[in-house]
Design a protein around this motif. Structure first.
Motif, PDB file in Angstrom:
ATOM      1  N   TYR A  88       2.266   1.760  -3.337  1.00  0.00           N
ATOM      2  CA  TYR A  88       1.224   2.206  -4.254  1.00  0.00           C
ATOM      3  C   TYR A  88       1.025   3.714  -4.139  1.00  0.00           C
ATOM      4  O   TYR A  88       0.979   4.437  -5.127  1.00  0.00           O
ATOM      5  CB  TYR A  88      -0.080   1.470  -3.970  1.00  0.00           C
ATOM      6  CG  TYR A  88      -1.262   2.050  -4.690  1.00  0.00           C
ATOM      7  CD1 TYR A  88      -1.345   1.958  -6.072  1.00  0.00           C
ATOM      8  CD2 TYR A  88      -2.259   2.719  -3.995  1.00  0.00           C
ATOM      9  CE1 TYR A  88      -2.420   2.510  -6.741  1.00  0.00           C
ATOM     10  CE2 TYR A  88      -3.331   3.272  -4.660  1.00  0.00           C
ATOM     11  CZ  TYR A  88      -3.411   3.170  -6.036  1.00  0.00           C
ATOM     12  OH  TYR A  88      -4.456   3.725  -6.692  1.00  0.00           O
ATOM     13  N   ARG A  89       0.942   4.204  -2.888  1.00  0.00           N
ATOM     14  CA  ARG A  89       0.703   5.641  -2.684  1.00  0.00           C
ATOM     15  C   ARG A  89       1.865   6.475  -3.204  1.00  0.00           C
ATOM     16  O   ARG A  89       1.677   7.500  -3.853  1.00  0.00           O
ATOM     17  CB  ARG A  89       0.446   5.925  -1.210  1.00  0.00           C
ATOM     18  CG  ARG A  89      -0.939   5.480  -0.853  1.00  0.00           C
ATOM     19  CD  ARG A  89      -1.313   5.667   0.577  1.00  0.00           C
ATOM     20  NE  ARG A  89      -2.713   5.270   0.690  1.00  0.00           N
ATOM     21  CZ  ARG A  89      -3.722   6.090   0.437  1.00  0.00           C
ATOM     22  NH1 ARG A  89      -3.495   7.343   0.111  1.00  0.00           N
ATOM     23  NH2 ARG A  89      -4.964   5.658   0.536  1.00  0.00           N
ATOM     24  N   SER A 138       0.829  -1.213   0.000  1.00  0.00           N
ATOM     25  CA  SER A 138       0.000   0.000   0.000  1.00  0.00           C
ATOM     26  C   SER A 138       0.858   1.256   0.000  1.00  0.00           C
ATOM     27  O   SER A 138       0.577   2.213  -0.720  1.00  0.00           O
ATOM     28  CB  SER A 138      -0.897   0.053   1.235  1.00  0.00           C
ATOM     29  OG  SER A 138      -1.627  -1.115   1.338  1.00  0.00           O
ATOM     30  N   ASP A 154      -7.694   8.186 -12.724  1.00  0.00           N
ATOM     31  CA  ASP A 154      -8.400   7.743 -11.518  1.00  0.00           C
ATOM     32  C   ASP A 154      -9.205   8.873 -10.906  1.00  0.00           C
ATOM     33  O   ASP A 154      -9.739   8.729  -9.815  1.00  0.00           O
ATOM     34  CB  ASP A 154      -7.398   7.233 -10.471  1.00  0.00           C
ATOM     35  CG  ASP A 154      -6.697   5.977 -10.952  1.00  0.00           C
ATOM     36  OD1 ASP A 154      -7.396   5.097 -11.471  1.00  0.00           O
ATOM     37  OD2 ASP A 154      -5.472   5.901 -10.813  1.00  0.00           O
ATOM     38  N   ARG A 161       1.823   6.344  -7.031  1.00  0.00           N
ATOM     39  CA  ARG A 161       0.688   7.044  -7.626  1.00  0.00           C
ATOM     40  C   ARG A 161       0.936   8.543  -7.642  1.00  0.00           C
ATOM     41  O   ARG A 161       0.699   9.225  -8.645  1.00  0.00           O
ATOM     42  CB  ARG A 161      -0.594   6.728  -6.852  1.00  0.00           C
ATOM     43  CG  ARG A 161      -1.826   7.253  -7.548  1.00  0.00           C
ATOM     44  CD  ARG A 161      -3.061   6.987  -6.747  1.00  0.00           C
ATOM     45  NE  ARG A 161      -2.921   7.513  -5.398  1.00  0.00           N
ATOM     46  CZ  ARG A 161      -3.903   7.543  -4.508  1.00  0.00           C
ATOM     47  NH1 ARG A 161      -5.084   7.052  -4.820  1.00  0.00           N
ATOM     48  NH2 ARG A 161      -3.708   8.039  -3.315  1.00  0.00           N
ATOM     49  N   THR A 204     -12.091  -1.268  -8.852  1.00  0.00           N
ATOM     50  CA  THR A 204     -11.332  -1.954  -7.815  1.00  0.00           C
ATOM     51  C   THR A 204     -12.133  -3.045  -7.119  1.00  0.00           C
ATOM     52  O   THR A 204     -11.675  -4.157  -6.913  1.00  0.00           O
ATOM     53  CB  THR A 204     -10.884  -0.939  -6.746  1.00  0.00           C
ATOM     54  OG1 THR A 204     -10.236   0.128  -7.402  1.00  0.00           O
ATOM     55  CG2 THR A 204      -9.945  -1.572  -5.752  1.00  0.00           C
ATOM     56  N   ASN A 233      -4.100   1.504 -12.452  1.00  0.00           N
ATOM     57  CA  ASN A 233      -3.911   1.517 -11.000  1.00  0.00           C
ATOM     58  C   ASN A 233      -4.846   0.570 -10.253  1.00  0.00           C
ATOM     59  O   ASN A 233      -4.581   0.221  -9.106  1.00  0.00           O
ATOM     60  CB  ASN A 233      -4.062   2.938 -10.454  1.00  0.00           C
ATOM     61  CG  ASN A 233      -2.721   3.654 -10.473  1.00  0.00           C
ATOM     62  OD1 ASN A 233      -1.680   3.004 -10.400  1.00  0.00           O
ATOM     63  ND2 ASN A 233      -2.756   4.972 -10.578  1.00  0.00           N
ATOM     64  N   ARG A 288      -2.836  -2.327  -9.311  1.00  0.00           N
ATOM     65  CA  ARG A 288      -1.922  -2.119  -8.181  1.00  0.00           C
ATOM     66  C   ARG A 288      -2.683  -2.027  -6.873  1.00  0.00           C
ATOM     67  O   ARG A 288      -2.247  -2.551  -5.842  1.00  0.00           O
ATOM     68  CB  ARG A 288      -1.138  -0.835  -8.391  1.00  0.00           C
ATOM     69  CG  ARG A 288      -0.113  -0.953  -9.472  1.00  0.00           C
ATOM     70  CD  ARG A 288       0.554   0.376  -9.620  1.00  0.00           C
ATOM     71  NE  ARG A 288       1.726   0.292 -10.474  1.00  0.00           N
ATOM     72  CZ  ARG A 288       2.304   1.372 -10.971  1.00  0.00           C
ATOM     73  NH1 ARG A 288       1.818   2.568 -10.712  1.00  0.00           N
ATOM     74  NH2 ARG A 288       3.365   1.243 -11.729  1.00  0.00           N
ATOM     75  N   ARG A 289      -3.805  -1.320  -6.903  1.00  0.00           N
ATOM     76  CA  ARG A 289      -4.585  -1.193  -5.680  1.00  0.00           C
ATOM     77  C   ARG A 289      -4.995  -2.589  -5.205  1.00  0.00           C
ATOM     78  O   ARG A 289      -4.982  -2.886  -4.023  1.00  0.00           O
ATOM     79  CB  ARG A 289      -5.824  -0.350  -5.980  1.00  0.00           C
ATOM     80  CG  ARG A 289      -6.162   0.644  -4.894  1.00  0.00           C
ATOM     81  CD  ARG A 289      -7.279   1.565  -5.365  1.00  0.00           C
ATOM     82  NE  ARG A 289      -6.878   2.433  -6.454  1.00  0.00           N
ATOM     83  CZ  ARG A 289      -7.715   2.892  -7.375  1.00  0.00           C
ATOM     84  NH1 ARG A 289      -8.984   2.526  -7.371  1.00  0.00           N
ATOM     85  NH2 ARG A 289      -7.288   3.698  -8.321  1.00  0.00           N
ATOM     86  N   ASN A 290      -5.332  -3.438  -6.161  1.00  0.00           N
ATOM     87  CA  ASN A 290      -5.733  -4.787  -5.805  1.00  0.00           C
ATOM     88  C   ASN A 290      -4.580  -5.592  -5.226  1.00  0.00           C
ATOM     89  O   ASN A 290      -4.783  -6.441  -4.367  1.00  0.00           O
ATOM     90  CB  ASN A 290      -6.320  -5.511  -7.016  1.00  0.00           C
ATOM     91  CG  ASN A 290      -7.823  -5.471  -6.996  1.00  0.00           C
ATOM     92  OD1 ASN A 290      -8.433  -6.161  -6.204  1.00  0.00           O
ATOM     93  ND2 ASN A 290      -8.413  -4.628  -7.815  1.00  0.00           N
TER      94      ASN A 290
END
Lengths: 94, 529
Positions: A63-64, A60, A83, A67, B29, B262, B265-267
């Motif tokens: 990811y942040r 996570s 997004d 992103r 997602t 994304n 990636r979030r997954n």
């Protein structure tokens, strides 16, 4: 120069976090033992279940970081944020 | 049974409203989480992982936990790139990408054939999982026809809804399935230790069983906690399986159906919720030891695959056991459907279109794909019914070994094109043969049958390791050496139809297509070159 130093840390930190998330759970000798027990679970079992959480947290964070980095890159190239509808507002202002 | 059928049928009706159209709507997602979860954690997983724990303990069972933990960071790294390049070029299968990247029909065919070979037994095993459930429910009699009847009905439902609804159907049913599975596992995890005398005594019973000497081998039955000799086996099984997981074409299908890069990636960050579930589920195998379940099948032979259904049957009231069985049965249908779609896509895109009829129209492709998905399923059914179940298990084991050998072409190809296409092809071929022979040479000491397991000594050592990973290392070494050779000899390199910016593209960028367009496009790679 300022841009270069802004780009590097996100990728390096993510890389390190992801490597940790892959390598540490595979270091079997570090956890192949029964003690200490936790709620009746031998160490071997609860330690690996704990890594499910730790790994999720590490991914996570990566990811942040990525992103935010990617948004900056895309904005510099004049591309939109795909997004956008469900993006966090805190980072939209950058 | 009726309860299950009505569930399936209602989901089927919903899907018929808008076939591929809705399925092609790009998934966010939330849906992806269910779809991927439904895809990767199959009925077979739910039966086999605890069964392995029940029979031989941690090395063959609990490795699934580190396996699913390390899978997601790996996916996080490369899947977004695969998403981008696929959405810009209209790739639907991993073989499409290989074809576009390396300009080699032979290499693309190799990847496609490996995918289909690996998927077939996987689908067959979903049916085996259902059979174990039906057997415990007391459905089916002693003669062959009655015994297989419930399976045939389930199969017909599966075939019908995939044929009519495409990817949308499994995504819908995945909600139902995951919800049921979660409820069942959570109840089992909190309720059963209470009934069976606490975690301490469950682990105690397991430890005792694993330490007992197996009369056939003269060695301990299994491993409670891997000793020195088991370290390499344990981590190679975990790493090798993790690397193979997203090489399976059905995982790629699910990943490509997402809305933006994304989402993938979030997954990767939220899918580990399933890993936790899997870990707890594995421990049900130990509970089955403590509960001393009877694992004799209808044929009178001990079958560890029955451990979990029998445990539920024995410890829960019948209505709750019914829900659990429904969950497992539905859990088999979802991945079987996605797998057969993935295999059909591979056949249509990379064999039919590439070799048999290059001028096929999109409508024709869709028709071929639908028929192929039916054929794949019938093939799987024949596996289960006509052949020894252990053959399906053996082939599944081989499938894991085989599919990992496409890793260099696909994943390394996402970053660099330095590997030469013929080097990749040779490395793949040698590793396929090596992996198959090594697996064949593993003889089960009790039954004296070949394909006795997925571990073999690393050549020239006494350390057992996962065959897939050993073959993979061999594969990569060959590819590197031969790439130098071919480059020195200036062997033609094939045309790369992708561009560096393709690998970072996202939704809304020029040239990036949504899934329906990709499907209608019919594989831009072959059209362009």
């Amino acid at each position: 120069m300022s841009r270069l130093s802004a780009v590097r840390p996100a990728y390096w930190i993510s890389g390190v976090l992801l490597v940790v998330a892959v390598v540490v759970p595979l270091l079997v000798p570090t956890y192949a033992k029964a003690d200490p027990h936790l709620w009746g679970f031998p160490f071997f079992y609860w330690y690996q279940l704990m890594w499910v959480f730790l790994s999720a947290i590490l991914v996570s964070i990566s990811y942040r970081l990525l992103r935010a980095e990617e948004r900056r890159r895309r904005a510099a190239q004049g591309l939109g944020d795909p997004d956008a509808p469900d993006a966090d507002t805190e980072e939209a202002g950058r | 049974m009726g309860f299950m059928a009505s569930r399936w049928r209602s989901a089927g009706h919903l899907d018929n409203l808008d076939e591929w159209g809705l399925g092609g709507r790009s998934f966010g997602t939330f849906v992806t989480w269910f779809l991927l979860g439904g895809d990767l954690y199959t009925a077979y997983t739910f039966i086999a992982v605890p069964a392995a724990m029940y029979a031989t303990g941690a090395i063959s069972g609990f490795f699934a936990v580190p396996y699913t933990i390390v899978a997601y960071p790996i996916v996080f790294v490369f899947m977004a790139r695969l998403w981008s390049v696929s959405h810009r070029h209209g790739y639907v299968t991993p073989a499409d990408f290989v074809s576009g990247r390396y300009g080699s029909k032979a290499l693309s065919l190799a990847v496609a054939v490996t995918g289909i070979l690996a998927l077939m037994p996987y689908i067959a095993l979903q049916l085996v999982g259902m059979q174990a459930v039906f057997e415990t429910m007391g459905l089916g009699g002693n003669n062959t026809l009655a015994k297989d009847l419930p399976l045939l009905i389930a199969f017909a439902v599966l075939a019908a809804y995939t044929y009519s609804s495409g990817l949308r159907a499994p995504a819908m049913i995945a909600f139902v399935k995951d919800f049921l599975i979660y409820v069942v596992i959570l109840v089992a995890i909190f309720y059963l230790p209470h009934v069976l005398g606490g975690w301490d005594s469950i682990f105690g019973a397991a430890q005792e069983k694993m330490a007992k000497t197996n009369p056939a081998t003269g060695k301990p039955t299994g491993s409670f906690i891997p000793g020195n000799a088991g370290y390499v086996s344990y981590w190679t099984l975990g790493l090798g399986s993790a690397m193979a997981l997203f090489m399976y074409p059905h995982s790629v299908t699910a990943v490509l159906s997402t809305k933006t890069r994304n989402v993938v990636r979030r997954n990767a960050a939220i899918l580990p919720a399933y890993s936790l579930l899997l870990g707890l589920l594995a421990l049900l195998g130990f509970m089955a030891i403590k509960a001393n379940v009877n694992v004799k099948g209808l044929d009178g032979l001990a079958n560890p695959q029955l451990a979990i259904p029998r445990l539920f049957d024995q410890e829960f009231p019948s209505w709750f056991a019914g829900i659990a069985f429904a969950a497992i049965a539905v859990g088999a249908l979802v991945p079987a459907a996605i797998m057969s779609i993935a295999a059909a896509n591979l056949f249509t895109r990379n064999i039919y279109r590439a070799f048999i009829k290059p001028s096929a129209s999109p409508a024709e492709e869709a028709k071929v794909s639908k028929l192929a998905s039916l054929l794949v399923k019938v093939g799987a059914l024949v596996f289960v019914l006509a052949m020894d179940k252990t053959i399906a298990l053996n082939l599944q084991l081989l499938g894991g070994i085989w599919i990992l050998q496409t890793f260099p072409a696909i994943v390394v190809g996402l970053y660099t094109r330095w590997f030469h296409r013929y080097a990749l092809l040779t490395g793949w071929a040698v590793a396929m043969v090596f992996g198959t022979i090594s697996a064949y040479n593993v003889v089960n000491p009790a039954t004296k049958k070949h394909f006795g397991g997925s571990l073999a000594n690393i050549p020239f050592t006494n350390t057992p390791a996962y065959i897939a990973l050993t073959a993979f290392v061999l594969n990569v070494l060959i590819v590197i050496v031969l790439t130098f050779v071919f480059r020195a000899l200036k062997v033609p390199d094939g045309q790369d139809t992708t561009h560096p910016t393709d690998y970072l593209a996202d939704r809304g960028d020029p040239g990036v297509k949504d899934l329906p367009e990709i499907l209608d496009d019919g594989g831009a790679a072959t059209a362009k070159s």
